[in-house]
Design a protein around this motif. Structure first.
Motif, PDB file in Angstrom:
ATOM      1  N   SER A 197      28.760  37.018  31.380  1.00 45.00           N
ATOM      2  CA  SER A 197      28.700  35.631  30.967  1.00 45.00           C
ATOM      3  C   SER A 197      30.018  34.906  31.221  1.00 45.00           C
ATOM      4  N   PRO A 198      29.966  33.670  31.753  1.00 46.05           N
ATOM      5  CA  PRO A 198      31.158  32.840  31.835  1.00 46.05           C
ATOM      6  C   PRO A 198      31.663  32.408  30.457  1.00 46.05           C
ATOM      7  N   GLY A 199      30.865  32.694  29.429  1.00 43.70           N
ATOM      8  CA  GLY A 199      31.272  32.353  28.065  1.00 43.70           C
ATOM      9  C   GLY A 199      32.195  33.394  27.475  1.00 43.70           C
ATOM     10  N   LEU A 200      31.739  34.054  26.412  1.00 49.18           N
ATOM     11  CA  LEU A 200      32.602  35.004  25.716  1.00 49.18           C
ATOM     12  C   LEU A 200      32.940  36.227  26.560  1.00 49.18           C
ATOM     13  N   ASP A 201      32.053  36.624  27.482  1.00 51.89           N
ATOM     14  CA  ASP A 201      32.381  37.751  28.357  1.00 51.89           C
ATOM     15  C   ASP A 201      33.658  37.479  29.146  1.00 51.89           C
ATOM     16  N   PHE A 202      33.821  36.260  29.627  1.00 53.55           N
ATOM     17  CA  PHE A 202      34.966  35.922  30.469  1.00 53.55           C
ATOM     18  C   PHE A 202      36.289  36.188  29.767  1.00 53.55           C
ATOM     19  N   GLU A 203      36.296  36.001  28.444  1.00 50.54           N
ATOM     20  CA  GLU A 203      37.551  36.185  27.718  1.00 50.54           C
ATOM     21  C   GLU A 203      37.625  37.481  26.927  1.00 50.54           C
ATOM     22  N   THR A 204      36.564  38.291  26.965  1.00 52.04           N
ATOM     23  CA  THR A 204      36.593  39.569  26.251  1.00 52.04           C
ATOM     24  C   THR A 204      36.330  40.767  27.152  1.00 52.04           C
ATOM     25  N   ARG A 205      35.666  40.556  28.286  1.00 50.22           N
ATOM     26  CA  ARG A 205      35.371  41.633  29.225  1.00 50.22           C
ATOM     27  C   ARG A 205      36.258  41.434  30.457  1.00 50.22           C
ATOM     28  N   LEU A 206      37.440  42.007  30.421  1.00 47.43           N
ATOM     29  CA  LEU A 206      38.450  41.769  31.445  1.00 47.43           C
ATOM     30  C   LEU A 206      38.513  42.910  32.455  1.00 47.43           C
ATOM     31  N   PHE A 207      39.054  42.608  33.628  1.00 48.86           N
ATOM     32  CA  PHE A 207      39.260  43.599  34.676  1.00 48.86           C
ATOM     33  C   PHE A 207      40.721  43.554  35.112  1.00 48.86           C
ATOM     34  N   ALA A 208      41.317  44.719  35.254  1.00 42.43           N
ATOM     35  CA  ALA A 208      42.701  44.825  35.727  1.00 42.43           C
ATOM     36  C   ALA A 208      42.722  45.591  37.040  1.00 42.43           C
ATOM     37  N   LYS A 209      43.676  45.265  37.901  1.00 39.70           N
ATOM     38  CA  LYS A 209      43.789  45.888  39.221  1.00 39.70           C
ATOM     39  C   LYS A 209      45.140  46.598  39.340  1.00 39.70           C
ATOM     40  N   PRO A 210      45.233  47.828  38.824  1.00 41.56           N
ATOM     41  CA  PRO A 210      46.521  48.538  38.807  1.00 41.56           C
ATOM     42  C   PRO A 210      47.107  48.799  40.187  1.00 41.56           C
ATOM     43  N   ASP A 211      46.270  48.803  41.232  1.00 40.46           N
ATOM     44  CA  ASP A 211      46.753  49.090  42.585  1.00 40.46           C
ATOM     45  C   ASP A 211      47.223  47.838  43.328  1.00 40.46           C
ATOM     46  N   ALA A 212      47.318  46.719  42.639  1.00 37.70           N
ATOM     47  CA  ALA A 212      47.614  45.453  43.309  1.00 37.70           C
ATOM     48  C   ALA A 212      48.904  45.502  44.115  1.00 37.70           C
ATOM     49  N   ALA A 213      49.965  46.030  43.534  1.00 36.32           N
ATOM     50  CA  ALA A 213      51.261  46.052  44.227  1.00 36.32           C
ATOM     51  C   ALA A 213      51.206  46.918  45.485  1.00 36.32           C
ATOM     52  N   ARG A 214      50.586  48.069  45.382  1.00 34.73           N
ATOM     53  CA  ARG A 214      50.474  48.955  46.544  1.00 34.73           C
ATOM     54  C   ARG A 214      49.652  48.288  47.653  1.00 34.73           C
ATOM     55  N   LEU A 215      48.549  47.669  47.279  1.00 35.31           N
ATOM     56  CA  LEU A 215      47.713  47.000  48.267  1.00 35.31           C
ATOM     57  C   LEU A 215      48.457  45.846  48.937  1.00 35.31           C
ATOM     58  N   LEU A 216      49.221  45.098  48.151  1.00 37.89           N
ATOM     59  CA  LEU A 216      49.977  43.992  48.723  1.00 37.89           C
ATOM     60  C   LEU A 216      51.046  44.506  49.683  1.00 37.89           C
ATOM     61  N   ARG A 217      51.725  45.556  49.286  1.00 34.24           N
ATOM     62  CA  ARG A 217      52.757  46.131  50.153  1.00 34.24           C
ATOM     63  C   ARG A 217      52.161  46.545  51.505  1.00 34.24           C
ATOM     64  N   GLU A 218      50.999  47.173  51.463  1.00 34.54           N
ATOM     65  CA  GLU A 218      50.351  47.615  52.700  1.00 34.54           C
ATOM     66  C   GLU A 218      49.950  46.425  53.573  1.00 34.54           C
ATOM     67  N   THR A 219      49.500  45.350  52.938  1.00 37.21           N
ATOM     68  CA  THR A 219      49.117  44.156  53.695  1.00 37.21           C
ATOM     69  C   THR A 219      50.328  43.502  54.346  1.00 37.21           C
ATOM     70  N   LEU A 220      51.407  43.368  53.590  1.00 36.32           N
ATOM     71  CA  LEU A 220      52.602  42.718  54.123  1.00 36.32           C
ATOM     72  C   LEU A 220      53.248  43.539  55.232  1.00 36.32           C
ATOM     73  N   ALA A 221      52.994  44.841  55.241  1.00 32.15           N
ATOM     74  CA  ALA A 221      53.596  45.715  56.248  1.00 32.15           C
ATOM     75  C   ALA A 221      52.868  45.684  57.586  1.00 32.15           C
ATOM     76  N   LYS A 222      51.683  45.063  57.633  1.00 29.47           N
ATOM     77  CA  LYS A 222      50.919  45.023  58.885  1.00 29.47           C
ATOM     78  C   LYS A 222      51.633  44.153  59.915  1.00 29.47           C
ATOM     79  N   SER A 223      51.633  44.596  61.151  1.00 23.31           N
ATOM     80  CA  SER A 223      52.366  43.906  62.213  1.00 23.31           C
ATOM     81  C   SER A 223      51.852  42.484  62.452  1.00 23.31           C
ATOM     82  N   ALA A 224      50.581  42.258  62.180  1.00 25.21           N
ATOM     83  CA  ALA A 224      49.995  40.935  62.431  1.00 25.21           C
ATOM     84  C   ALA A 224      50.223  39.949  61.291  1.00 25.21           C
ATOM     85  N   TYR A 225      50.775  40.415  60.190  1.00 26.62           N
ATOM     86  CA  TYR A 225      50.914  39.531  59.023  1.00 26.62           C
ATOM     87  C   TYR A 225      51.985  38.472  59.268  1.00 26.62           C
TER      88      TYR A 225
END
Length: 361
Positions: A100-128
């Motif tokens: 739900s965009p209602g109470l679920d949005f503020e109580t059912r959260l998602f976290a992305k612990p791999d965000a920094a690693r994924l960003l590092r890999e993206t920035l390291a690509k030669s085409a970036y």
């Protein structure tokens, strides 16, 4: 708009768990202990508990081709936002997860612990090719669970190492937890921070954005950013007619006193289910004012609750919109404030080290 007889859901922005219908989802009934608020206990609802699910996406950098926003790429470390701002335009994204965009949005959260690693890999690509990364475009990077996960900090560490520019938008003074990183990035023209201030009334903010920092804390954070030499922008967002617009001049004046030299305002947007949730919120907290508020909203949105078209979605029209625009310009003129646009430096970018390989000079 009639006065609601439903009990107030204390500590949350949305007043119900409205189920999205855009995707033909089946209607769900409240079930499970996390929805115990649906049952009264001695006449008072039970507080909802926040749940966080860790997800492992394959990429973290999102690109857009929107012609009316200032960035073309962004990082969102979280889905959903515990701040619970009832007006949040990002709420409908939870419908994609059968939530739900209602109470679920503020109580059912998602976290992305791999965000920094994924960003590092993206920035390291030669085409970036570098351009400022926007953080806080969908959900707040400094919402309460950031203190536990520190994903935003890890992303900033990657950007600092790569000399990659970043813009941050938040409603939290928790941004000061990363003052050391931000100050170092600011010395290299790699960062700008916008703090959104909706009103100067803590009681009103407690209803609108119940788990965000108080207006006083946000203002104090703006001042500390300025003192640390970090480009700071005061965003009056959103401006809600007949609810928060009275604070526009005061917010600009207070920000100027703190040394903030840049400000802007964004009108209320009510896409998809947000319109329903906001009307419900009005019926609970401002039943006597609800019709007036929505009448003005429709007057600046071409007769609709929301105008989704490019350009016009961020530029309301009509007499009321012209009035808000004129008031903001006059307030900025009196305070010596400018309409902010920070120039960040992309020329220092260097591909980050991945897998222990030495960076090529």
């Amino acid at each position: 708009m009639e006065r609601s007889r439903e009990p107030v859901v204390h500590g949350r922005g949305a007043q119900s768990d409205a189920v999205p219908t855009r995707f033909g989802l089946a209607t769900r009934e409240a079930d499970g202990d996390w929805r115990d608020h649906m049952e009264a206990l001695d006449g008072l609802p039970v507080k909802l508990r926040t749940q966080v699910t860790e997800e492992r996406p394959k990429s973290i950098l999102s690109f857009n081709q929107s012609p009316d926003i200032f960035f073309d790429r962004s990082v969102n470390a979280y889905r959903g936002c515990e701040h619970g701002c009832v007006y949040c335009f990002a709420r409908p994204t939870h419908a994609y997860h059968d939530l739900s965009p209602g109470l679920d949005f503020e109580t059912r959260l998602f976290a992305k612990p791999d965000a920094a690693r994924l960003l590092r890999e993206t920035l390291a690509k030669s085409a970036y090719r570098p351009a400022p990364i926007a953080m806080g475009t969908n959900t707040d990077p400094y919402q309460p669970i950031e203190r536990r996960y520190r994903i935003t900090r890890a992303v900033l560490e990657v950007c600092l190492d790569a000399r990659h520019p970043v813009t941050i938008t938040t409603k939290s003074d928790r941004v000061l937890d990363d003052l050391d990183l931000l100050a170092e990035m600011a010395r290299m023209d790699l960062v700008a921070v916008a703090i959104s201030v909706t009103s100067l009334d803590p009681a009103l903010s407690g209803k609108l954005e119940p788990r965000a920092a108080s207006p006083a804390k946000r203002m104090a954070a703006l001042g500390k950013l300025v003192q640390a030499g970090i480009p700071a922008h005061c965003s009056i967002a959103p401006v809600i007619p007949a609810i928060t617009d009275e604070f526009m001049e005061g917010i600009v004046a207070r920000a100027a006193e703190l040394g903030v030299r840049s400000a802007g305002w964004i009108p209320l947007r009510l896409p998809h289910e947000v319109a329903l949730l906001f009307r419900e919120w009005l019926s609970v907290h401002f039943p006597e004012r609800g019709d007036k508020v929505m009448s003005i909203v429709r007057s600046i949105r071409n007769g609709r609750d929301n105008d989704p078209a490019f350009f016009s979605r961020l530029r309301p029209t009509g007499v009321w919109a012209d009035l808000f625009r004129a008031r903001f310009r006059l307030a900025c003129k009196r305070a010596g404030m400018e309409k902010g646009k920070f120039e960040l430096d992309c020329s220092q970018f260097r591909a980050p080290d991945v897998g222990g390989q030495l960076r090529l000079l």
